[in-house]
Design an enzyme around this catalytic site. Sequence first.
Site, PDB file in Angstrom:
ATOM      1  N   CYS A  78       9.773  -6.082   7.367  1.00  0.00           N
ATOM      2  CA  CYS A  78       9.226  -7.269   8.048  1.00  0.00           C
ATOM      3  C   CYS A  78       8.203  -8.005   7.191  1.00  0.00           C
ATOM      4  O   CYS A  78       7.529  -8.913   7.687  1.00  0.00           O
ATOM      5  CB  CYS A  78       8.604  -6.859   9.382  1.00  0.00           C
ATOM      6  N   GLY A  79       8.065  -7.628   5.920  1.00  0.00           N
ATOM      7  CA  GLY A  79       7.112  -8.304   5.050  1.00  0.00           C
ATOM      8  C   GLY A  79       5.906  -7.455   4.682  1.00  0.00           C
ATOM      9  O   GLY A  79       4.883  -7.980   4.228  1.00  0.00           O
ATOM     10  N   THR A  80       6.054  -6.138   4.811  1.00  0.00           N
ATOM     11  CA  THR A  80       4.961  -5.211   4.494  1.00  0.00           C
ATOM     12  C   THR A  80       4.456  -5.386   3.067  1.00  0.00           C
ATOM     13  O   THR A  80       3.245  -5.481   2.832  1.00  0.00           O
ATOM     14  CB  THR A  80       5.473  -3.753   4.633  1.00  0.00           C
ATOM     15  N   THR A  81       5.392  -5.401   2.132  1.00  0.00           N
ATOM     16  CA  THR A  81       5.023  -5.461   0.711  1.00  0.00           C
ATOM     17  C   THR A  81       4.218  -6.734   0.436  1.00  0.00           C
ATOM     18  O   THR A  81       3.194  -6.707  -0.258  1.00  0.00           O
ATOM     19  CB  THR A  81       6.302  -5.452  -0.148  1.00  0.00           C
ATOM     20  N   TRP A  82       4.675  -7.821   1.009  1.00  0.00           N
ATOM     21  CA  TRP A  82       4.006  -9.115   0.815  1.00  0.00           C
ATOM     22  C   TRP A  82       2.612  -9.087   1.445  1.00  0.00           C
ATOM     23  O   TRP A  82       1.622  -9.483   0.815  1.00  0.00           O
ATOM     24  CB  TRP A  82       4.868 -10.193   1.452  1.00  0.00           C
ATOM     25  N   HIS A 106       3.308   2.096   8.915  1.00  0.00           N
ATOM     26  CA  HIS A 106       4.416   1.596   9.739  1.00  0.00           C
ATOM     27  C   HIS A 106       4.329   2.169  11.150  1.00  0.00           C
ATOM     28  O   HIS A 106       5.172   1.876  11.989  1.00  0.00           O
ATOM     29  CB  HIS A 106       5.764   2.014   9.140  1.00  0.00           C
ATOM     30  N   ARG A 127      14.390  -8.709  -2.330  1.00  0.00           N
ATOM     31  CA  ARG A 127      15.826  -9.033  -2.304  1.00  0.00           C
ATOM     32  C   ARG A 127      16.053 -10.541  -2.266  1.00  0.00           C
ATOM     33  O   ARG A 127      16.506 -11.150  -3.216  1.00  0.00           O
ATOM     34  CB  ARG A 127      16.477  -8.355  -1.087  1.00  0.00           C
ATOM     35  N   SER A 169      17.803  -7.242   6.452  1.00  0.00           N
ATOM     36  CA  SER A 169      17.017  -6.710   5.347  1.00  0.00           C
ATOM     37  C   SER A 169      17.111  -5.178   5.312  1.00  0.00           C
ATOM     38  O   SER A 169      17.262  -4.576   4.242  1.00  0.00           O
ATOM     39  CB  SER A 169      15.556  -7.165   5.505  1.00  0.00           C
ATOM     40  N   GLY A 192      13.840 -12.768   0.200  1.00  0.00           N
ATOM     41  CA  GLY A 192      12.548 -13.399   0.459  1.00  0.00           C
ATOM     42  C   GLY A 192      12.630 -14.691   1.234  1.00  0.00           C
ATOM     43  O   GLY A 192      11.857 -15.621   0.978  1.00  0.00           O
TER      44      GLY A 192
HETATM   45  P1  A3P Z   1      14.798  -9.593   2.515  1.00  0.00           P
HETATM   46  O1  A3P Z   1      15.535  -8.301   2.417  1.00  0.00           O
HETATM   47  O2  A3P Z   1      15.231 -10.421   3.692  1.00  0.00           O
HETATM   48  O3  A3P Z   1      14.807 -10.368   1.260  1.00  0.00           O
HETATM   49  P2  A3P Z   1       9.121  -4.841   3.580  1.00  0.00           P
HETATM   50  O4  A3P Z   1       8.161  -5.114   2.485  1.00  0.00           O
HETATM   51  O5  A3P Z   1       8.493  -4.691   4.925  1.00  0.00           O
HETATM   52  O6  A3P Z   1      10.042  -3.726   3.226  1.00  0.00           O
HETATM   53  O7  A3P Z   1      10.018  -6.153   3.747  1.00  0.00           O
HETATM   54  C1  A3P Z   1      10.960  -6.483   2.747  1.00  0.00           C
HETATM   55  C2  A3P Z   1      11.351  -7.930   2.946  1.00  0.00           C
HETATM   56  O8  A3P Z   1      10.279  -8.771   2.527  1.00  0.00           O
HETATM   57  C3  A3P Z   1      12.541  -8.268   2.077  1.00  0.00           C
HETATM   58  O9  A3P Z   1      13.270  -9.258   2.793  1.00  0.00           O
HETATM   59  C4  A3P Z   1      11.861  -8.835   0.839  1.00  0.00           C
HETATM   60  O10 A3P Z   1      12.671  -9.626   0.021  1.00  0.00           O
HETATM   61  C5  A3P Z   1      10.731  -9.615   1.470  1.00  0.00           C
HETATM   62  N1  A3P Z   1       9.617  -9.850   0.546  1.00  0.00           N
HETATM   63  C6  A3P Z   1       9.048  -8.980  -0.313  1.00  0.00           C
HETATM   64  N2  A3P Z   1       8.062  -9.574  -0.989  1.00  0.00           N
HETATM   65  C7  A3P Z   1       8.001 -10.844  -0.561  1.00  0.00           C
HETATM   66  C8  A3P Z   1       7.188 -11.973  -0.908  1.00  0.00           C
HETATM   67  N3  A3P Z   1       6.247 -11.883  -1.836  1.00  0.00           N
HETATM   68  N4  A3P Z   1       7.406 -13.130  -0.256  1.00  0.00           N
HETATM   69  C9  A3P Z   1       8.358 -13.239   0.690  1.00  0.00           C
HETATM   70  N5  A3P Z   1       9.175 -12.206   1.051  1.00  0.00           N
HETATM   71  C10 A3P Z   1       8.993 -11.028   0.437  1.00  0.00           C
END
Ligand code: A3P
Length: 306
Positions: A58-62, A121, A271, A149, A273
Amino acid sequence: MRTLCPPCRARWRPTVSRSSVFTQGFWLRDIHVPAAIALQRRFKPRPDDVIVASLPKCGTTWLNALTFATMARRAYPPAGADHPLRRLNPHQCLPFLEGLFKGGREAELEVLPSPRLMNTHMPLPMVPSAVPGCRVVYVCRDPKDMAVSAWHFLRRLQTDLAFSVVFESVCDGAVAFGPVWDHVLGYWRASTAMPDKVLFLRYEELLRDPAENIRKLARFLGMPFSAVEDEGGTVDDIVHLCSFGHLKSLDANKTGHLDPLLPVPRDALFRNGASGDWVNHMTAAMASRLDKIVADKMRGTGLTFQ
Ligand code: A3P
């Protein structure tokens, strides 16, 4: 078939990740059950702690990167060549609570200087001392895009995994740390009851206006951007540093694996984004079925995904 997990009396049932158990209303991987118990018993937040919380995909890494860059901006100016996010994966910049608590490594938290930044999480009931004990930043995402995703991510571990299996798990509520609606609603309700303790963000809003959301995040953290920072372009520097294109291009995010227990290459975190990729994976009937399930669960809560 396994029945009960003795310490927590959790129920076992096969799901996408065959080693999941249903405990206290949520599906957890069995390796995370001890962490859930330990977090409930022993996690003692400091008032100035900050926890980034989310469901996987859901955007954890971001959000980890954005929160780290915002909190650490005085020690590490975001345009600096030596910024940790230029040489480390965002997940390496802050501790993962269940990783520490499942491995008996929680003492590592104690030695961290304040303000500590952590990631989880876990659903809110598994970290009950977090609110109002400290501040939590939560990010949610359209469950349809989360499902897509998750499928792409899980396929890196299991190449023959059908999308329909992941989709049905999401609809059943049986994804890791789910049901999705209960995870989201736990943090949503906490954010409406205590907006100074829980900041509720949406992945789609972050995409639409990252700068405004970074300003909101900084205000919530009690460290708003000064006029000097505004004039110096600090917010734009954080937007760029943490942008999908930039993070994806870095060696730290192109090489290596997430965790010895999760042998997924780090590039799987970056992947596509974008939002709305579900149209490429779901029929209209599937989309409206999941939308309806989620809308029914959200009814009367003030939260919607459409
Ligand atoms: P997609 O698979 O739809 O591209 P998490 O970090 O919770 O595992 O979420 C991963 C999702 O966040 C992936 O989505 C990934 O591409 C997206 N993501 C990771 N870094 C991002 C960033 N800097 N900006 C926008 N989306 C990002």
